[in-house]
Design an enzyme around this catalytic site. Structure first.
Site, PDB file in Angstrom:
ATOM      1  N   PHE A 112       0.765  -1.367   0.193  1.00 46.25           N
ATOM      2  CA  PHE A 112      -0.008  -0.043   0.001  1.00 46.25           C
ATOM      3  C   PHE A 112       0.845   1.403  -0.116  1.00 46.25           C
ATOM      4  CE2 PHE A 112       0.941  -0.013   4.594  1.00 46.25           C
ATOM      5  CZ  PHE A 112       0.849   1.078   4.915  1.00 46.25           C
ATOM      6  N   LYS A 113       2.181   1.102   0.218  1.00 49.18           N
ATOM      7  CA  LYS A 113       3.078   2.431   0.412  1.00 49.18           C
ATOM      8  C   LYS A 113       2.982   2.936  -0.883  1.00 49.18           C
ATOM      9  CE  LYS A 113       3.712   1.759   4.975  1.00 49.18           C
ATOM     10  NZ  LYS A 113       5.084   1.537   5.508  1.00 49.18           N
ATOM     11  N   ASP A 114       3.094   2.243  -2.106  1.00 47.32           N
ATOM     12  CA  ASP A 114       3.094   2.657  -3.226  1.00 47.32           C
ATOM     13  C   ASP A 114       2.178   3.848  -3.554  1.00 47.32           C
ATOM     14  OD1 ASP A 114       5.030   1.141  -4.327  1.00 47.32           O
ATOM     15  OD2 ASP A 114       3.770  -0.587  -4.715  1.00 47.32           O
TER      16      ASP A 114
END
Length: 468
Positions: A112-114
């Site tokens: 999810f950091k993308d």
């Protein structure tokens, strides 16, 4: 829109000033002077927007020092089906009536950091190009922030990345994603400690204002407001997909270690998104669950920080947490500085009074924790009942979500990563090796480029000096 520090410095700054700065000069975190309020008409207008255009609408409420046409071009370059695999960008995966996952892990590093880091890379390149300047990013990762940052910044003009990670404490896949990068502007540093040691080094360097300014140090951790702001968008996107009208309420369960992901949900709720509850799910490192149950915030030392099968949440000092506590305290910067500064330094903990603890309910937070046995059981349950393989962190979230379902209020569990990143635990749970995207089949065998260091601020500073 202007921004101020959580620790009492009332100097108001604009977005592009804090974009490249990270921590405030007084050691605090930046927040907007006030949260923009969204009315029903605006929610209705946003409901049918494509993700990139929704991102523009939300970001433009907080960013008024980038021309609107440039900001819209940035969001449209960032949130594409080519990068994220779907036109919805964060599609829902229904599990049962009133329960679904929100898929946030379709980006280049499968986490999810993308969602935020791809935007941050575009914003950094834009602003540095506009100023004719360079930036040296110093970051800390417990697993996914590092690879997301490095993939977003690799090849970006004017940017170098120095990423600290806890030596030997990430999954083999996570390590390979970072350490296999050979780009000249990417530097990996494995610290012989836990994630909190890495995070403390980043903060120590950022608090050395002379060094920070001389070597143009910036951050990509969620202490950077721009990254957290980007995450606000997917709460709105999830709400619009899961509801049909603005009269409906929705709850989110968020696997959380550093409090950045769920803090973005807090911001969305403060803006007026109809969120019933924000459910904080921790693993065995349950500093946040303990706080929401008892009102006691007690950080743990390295020896008390458990090494778990959901390693990205092996965190015992939740950096973003002070943003929420700042709001909880009525934005009293002096009181917050005492609690997070001297209070934690002297006692390693602070405790809310009865009135403050009761006020938490008004912000919609509840919490729960999960163990390795819980993760295995939840992964098995998801595979058996829903035909879905989920990663270990998402399993922590699903386990706690199932304990907090309410009739008539749908629940979205924020997916944090694809299961391929934590294959060993998946195999332990269900005996099935999770599939990998094309091109990543043998990533662990690639040559690695990493420097191992002790827990030493001076050593990290020296490394940065030698490579800028």
């Amino acid at each position: 829109m202007k921004y101020l520090s959580t620790r009492g410095d009332k100097t108001e700054r604009r977005f592009c000033e804090i974009l490249l700065e990270g921590l405030a000069p007084d050691g605090g975190l930046y927040l907007p002077v006030s949260y923009p309020k969204i009315d029903a008409a605006t929610l209705t207008r946003w409901r049918g927007l494509a993700y990139a255009d929704l991102a523009f609408e939300i970001l433009s409420l907080y960013i008024d020092d980038i021309p609107a046409e440039d900001l819209r071009a940035i969001t449209r370059r960032t949130y594409t089906a080519e990068v994220f695999g779907t036109t919805e960008i964060t599609p829902l995966k229904p599990l049962a009536p009133g329960l679904a996952l929100q898929a946030l892990s379709n980006g280049p590093t499968l986490a999810f950091k993308d969602m935020a880091m791809q935007l941050l890379g575009q914003l950094f390149e834009y602003e540095l190009g506009r100023r004719g300047e360079t930036l040296n990013i110093l970051g800390a990762t417990s697993g996914d922030t590092g690879s997301a940052a490095e993939y977003a910044m690799r090849g970006k003009a004017g940017v170098k990345v120095f990423m600290l990670s806890p030596h030997g404490r990430m999954s083999p896949f996570q390590q390979a994603q970072m350490f296999s990068l050979q780009d000249a502007n990417i530097h990996n540093i494995a610290i012989e400690g836990v994630f909190d040691d890495c995070q403390d080094i980043v903060k120590a360097v950022s608090n050395d204002l002379e060094f920070k300014r001389k070597y143009r140090i910036g951050t990509v951790n969620s202490i950077n407001w721009a990254r957290l702001l980007a995450q606000v968008v997917y709460y709105f996107a999830g709400y619009f997909q899961a509801t049909r009208s603005n009269e409906e309420k929705l709850s989110f369960t968020v696997p959380s270690g550093n409090f950045g992901n769920v803090c973005a949900g807090h911001v969305a709720r403060m803006m007026g998104l109809p969120i019933a509850h924000l459910v904080v799910a921790t693993n065995e490192n349950d500093v946040l669950d303990e706080f929401f149950r008892t009102g006691v915030y007690r950080v743990r030392g390295s020896a008390e920080t458990h090494e778990t099968s959901s390693p990205s949440m092996d965190i015992s000092k939740a950096s973003n947490f002070e943003r929420f506590v700042f709001d909880l305290l009525g934005r009293d910067g002096a009181q917050l500085k005492q609690m997070f500064g001297a209070g934690l330094a002297e006692k390693g903990r602070f405790e809310l009074n009865a009135e403050q603890f009761a006020a938490i309910q008004g912000y919609g937070f509840v919490s729960g924790s999960s163990s390795h046995a819980d993760r295995l059981a939840t992964i098995r349950q998801a595979y058996k009942d829903y035909g879905l393989i989920i990663d270990t962190h998402t399993a922590d979230g699903l386990k706690v979500a199932l304990q907090n379902l309410q009739p008539g209020i749908p629940m979205l569990v924020l997916e944090t990563a694809l299961p391929a990143k934590f294959a060993a635990t998946i195999v332990e749970a269900i005996g099935v090796e999770p599939s990998r995207p094309a091109g990543l089949e043998a990533i662990e065998a690639l040559p690695k480029r990493v420097t191992v260091m002790p827990v030493d601020v001076a050593a990290v500073k020296a490394f940065v000096q030698a490579h800028v």
